[in-house]
Design a protein around this motif. Structure first.
Motif, mmCIF file in Angstrom:
data_model
loop_
_atom_site.group_PDB
_atom_site.id
_atom_site.type_symbol
_atom_site.label_atom_id
_atom_site.label_comp_id
_atom_site.label_asym_id
_atom_site.label_seq_id
_atom_site.Cartn_x
_atom_site.Cartn_y
_atom_site.Cartn_z
ATOM 1 N N GLU A 207 0.838 -1.198 0.000
ATOM 2 C CA GLU A 207 0.000 0.000 0.000
ATOM 3 C C GLU A 207 0.872 1.247 0.000
ATOM 4 N N LEU A 208 0.393 2.261 -0.728
ATOM 5 C CA LEU A 208 1.072 3.549 -0.789
ATOM 6 C C LEU A 208 0.261 4.575 -0.007
ATOM 7 N N PHE A 209 0.907 5.205 0.974
ATOM 8 C CA PHE A 209 0.257 6.228 1.794
ATOM 9 C C PHE A 209 0.887 7.590 1.528
ATOM 10 N N GLN A 210 0.063 8.621 1.609
ATOM 11 C CA GLN A 210 0.540 9.989 1.537
ATOM 12 C C GLN A 210 0.325 10.638 2.900
ATOM 13 N N ALA A 211 1.407 11.141 3.475
ATOM 14 C CA ALA A 211 1.336 11.867 4.733
ATOM 15 C C ALA A 211 1.726 13.322 4.473
ATOM 16 N N LYS A 212 1.836 14.084 5.523
ATOM 17 C CA LYS A 212 2.107 15.508 5.365
ATOM 18 C C LYS A 212 3.393 15.767 4.583
ATOM 19 N N ASP A 213 4.480 15.179 5.004
ATOM 20 C CA ASP A 213 5.778 15.444 4.382
ATOM 21 C C ASP A 213 6.402 14.202 3.754
ATOM 22 N N GLU A 214 5.666 13.105 3.701
ATOM 23 C CA GLU A 214 6.268 11.849 3.269
ATOM 24 C C GLU A 214 5.293 10.999 2.466
ATOM 25 N N TYR A 215 5.884 10.122 1.666
ATOM 26 C CA TYR A 215 5.142 9.005 1.090
ATOM 27 C C TYR A 215 5.623 7.748 1.800
ATOM 28 N N ILE A 216 4.702 6.845 2.082
ATOM 29 C CA ILE A 216 5.040 5.655 2.858
ATOM 30 C C ILE A 216 4.516 4.423 2.132
ATOM 31 N N LEU A 217 5.404 3.469 1.892
ATOM 32 C CA LEU A 217 5.026 2.190 1.308
ATOM 33 C C LEU A 217 5.017 1.146 2.413
ATOM 34 N N GLN A 218 3.915 0.429 2.531
ATOM 35 C CA GLN A 218 3.797 -0.583 3.581
ATOM 36 C C GLN A 218 3.534 -1.945 2.957
ATOM 37 N N SER A 219 4.290 -2.937 3.424
ATOM 38 C CA SER A 219 4.070 -4.324 3.024
ATOM 39 C C SER A 219 4.309 -5.201 4.247
ATOM 40 N N GLY A 220 3.238 -5.777 4.769
ATOM 41 C CA GLY A 220 3.370 -6.597 5.973
ATOM 42 C C GLY A 220 3.842 -5.769 7.146
ATOM 43 N N ASP A 221 4.927 -6.205 7.784
ATOM 44 C CA ASP A 221 5.446 -5.476 8.945
ATOM 45 C C ASP A 221 6.581 -4.531 8.570
ATOM 46 N N ARG A 222 6.714 -4.236 7.256
ATOM 47 C CA ARG A 222 7.801 -3.371 6.792
ATOM 48 C C ARG A 222 7.229 -2.123 6.147
ATOM 49 N N ALA A 223 7.938 -1.024 6.289
ATOM 50 C CA ALA A 223 7.523 0.226 5.671
ATOM 51 C C ALA A 223 8.736 0.975 5.133
ATOM 52 N N LEU A 224 8.552 1.608 3.986
ATOM 53 C CA LEU A 224 9.589 2.436 3.372
ATOM 54 C C LEU A 224 9.089 3.868 3.337
ATOM 55 N N TRP A 225 9.837 4.760 3.979
ATOM 56 C CA TRP A 225 9.451 6.166 4.083
ATOM 57 C C TRP A 225 10.306 6.988 3.129
#
Length: 445
Positions: free
Chosen positions: A2-20
């Motif tokens: 999943e791709l998330f958009q936050a205030k100052d970041e994009y965050i990719l989440q897969s299982g228990d891992r996330a890439l900011w």
């Protein structure tokens, strides 16, 4: 993922891992997925398949994060390794700009019954920035505005920048969507031949650390992530090759009757019997991998460079898997490894030699020293015209081979255009018959 958009970041989440990935400077970090709770009002933009890397299309434009938006299964290699072709990408600007409509597949968890994600709510801290902006506007009211920074100029400049960005993005999308030439696997090393994969020293390393550097197409784009040098990045680094992959499952049927008997009406039809009722199928795969070194447009990239890399180099591997055995035959192609070029875009521009024999020799030798180290023996097939304007290239090539004088190189000249004129490509059989003994003698030790 999943791709998330936050205030100052994009965050990719897969299982228990996330890439900011920071929207301000493009810096990347790997964190536990639970840290997503610390982000301010994250909004799920949809689903993606993986990360290709970062790119800057122009110095006046922000960095962009390139993601795999859609993939297509090409086939399955021995060992249940699935190979995918990238069919669509998404590019997200790493700036304060809102991304354009990404058309991502929406995840059911965050978009159940919702067509589009809502825009981000304003952060409590944003009010401070807003007040600061208002105070700056007030203080600048009395300052005379220079002509070149007039509102009209700013609007024009912004529109030109938007047009440039749109045009460059369209070209980038076409590279992936129209060429059908980018492939990856999460479990199989597409950059290495079966022979090179037999190196036991590398087998325990993460996939991206096992790759052949020549064919790791997105290495530069993903370098910032690699530079983090932490084990958590291994999952996010996907080695992508540019080239071609085709995988087919085939069955060979054997019948004792001849073709004439089968075509005769007096011969009753017989049930087709497979050679092996237990394992009736075998796998045939063709993998072509293009080098990331000295790649470029035809006519614009020719010959060798000072590092011994030749233009548009490609390694092609043919795999045949029968039962538990895998057979592999490897061929390479590349531009003639001397210093030459062609000027202009008209059909078949005249080639020109740019360096003499002595100046060329060290770089010619550097190229083939690398080749012989990798492949032990090589048969050079020179396919350029032996007459006409290409003759100068073939003659220069032969002189360099004679000067190099290496017993592990065999030189063969075949005037492809002359023999196969009129689309008679079956005449290549003349070449394969002539070198059949050399092909048979090729073995991996």
């Amino acid at each position: 993922m999943e791709l998330f958009q936050a205030k100052d970041e994009y965050i990719l989440q897969s299982g228990d891992r996330a890439l900011w990935c920071s929207r301000k400077d493009g810096s990347m970090a790997v964190r536990p997925a639970t840290d997503l709770l610390l982000a301010w009002n994250p909004v799920c933009l949809g689903l993606v398949e993986g990360v290709i890397g970062k790119i800057q299309l122009h110095t006046d434009l922000p960095l962009g994060l390139v993601l795999i938006r859609q993939k297509a299964l090409v086939g399955q290699l021995p060992g249940n390794h699935q190979v995918y072709k990238i069919t669509k990408i998404a590019v997200i600007p790493l700036s304060d700009e809102e991304p354009q409509e990404l058309e991502l597949e929406l995840c059911k968890k965050h978009h159940f019954g919702i067509d589009k994600p809502e825009k981000l709510a304003q952060s409590p801290d944003e009010s401070k920035f807003l007040m600061k902006t208002l105070s700056q506007i007030k203080s600048n009211v009395s300052v005379p505005i220079k002509k070149k920074y007039s509102p009209a100029f700013q609007v024009k400049e912004n529109k030109e920048k938007e047009r440039l960005e749109r045009r460059l993005l369209d070209e980038l999308y076409k590279i992936f969507m129209d060429s059908d030439s980018f492939y990856y696997s999460m479990t199989y090393d597409l950059t290495n031949s079966v022979q090179r994969q037999g190196d036991a020293e590398k087998s325990s390393l993460p996939l991206w650390k096992q790759v052949d550097d020549r064919f790791f197409w997105n290495k530069h784009m993903i370098q910032d992530l690699i530079d983090l040098q932490v084990p958590e990045v291994d999952f996010w680094v996907i080695p992508i090759i540019q080239g071609f992959v085709q995988v087919e499952e085939l069955v060979v049927n054997y019948n004792e009757t001849s073709d004439e008997e089968r075509s005769s009406p007096e011969t009753p039809p017989k049930e087709i019997i497979c050679v092996d009722d237990i394992h009736p199928r075998f796998t045939v795969a063709l993998i072509s991998r293009r080098s990331r070194h000295r790649a470029g447009m035809r006519y614009k990239r020719r010959g060798v460079d000072t590092d011994g890399h030749v233009a548009n180099y490609v390694e092609t591997e043919q795999l045949i898997h029968v039962h538990s055995h895998t057979l592999s035959f490897v061929q390479t192609r590349g531009s003639v490894p001397v210093f030459w070029s062609q000027v202009g875009y008209r059909y078949n521009p005249r080639p020109r030699i740019e360096k003499g024999q002595k100046d060329t020799m060290p770089y010619f030798a550097a190229h083939f020293e690398k080749q012989l180290k990798l492949y032990t023996k090589q048969v050079i097939i020179n396919l350029v015209d032996q007459n006409g304007r290409e003759k100068i290239i073939g003659d220069t090539f032969l002189k360099q081979v004679l000067l190099y004088n290496n017993p592990n190189l065999t030189y063969v000249s075949f005037d492809f255009h002359e023999h196969c004129r009129g689309m008679k490509f079956e005449n290549v059989q003349v070449l394969t018959d002539a070198i059949s003994d050399l092909i048979t003698d090729m073995k991996w030790a």
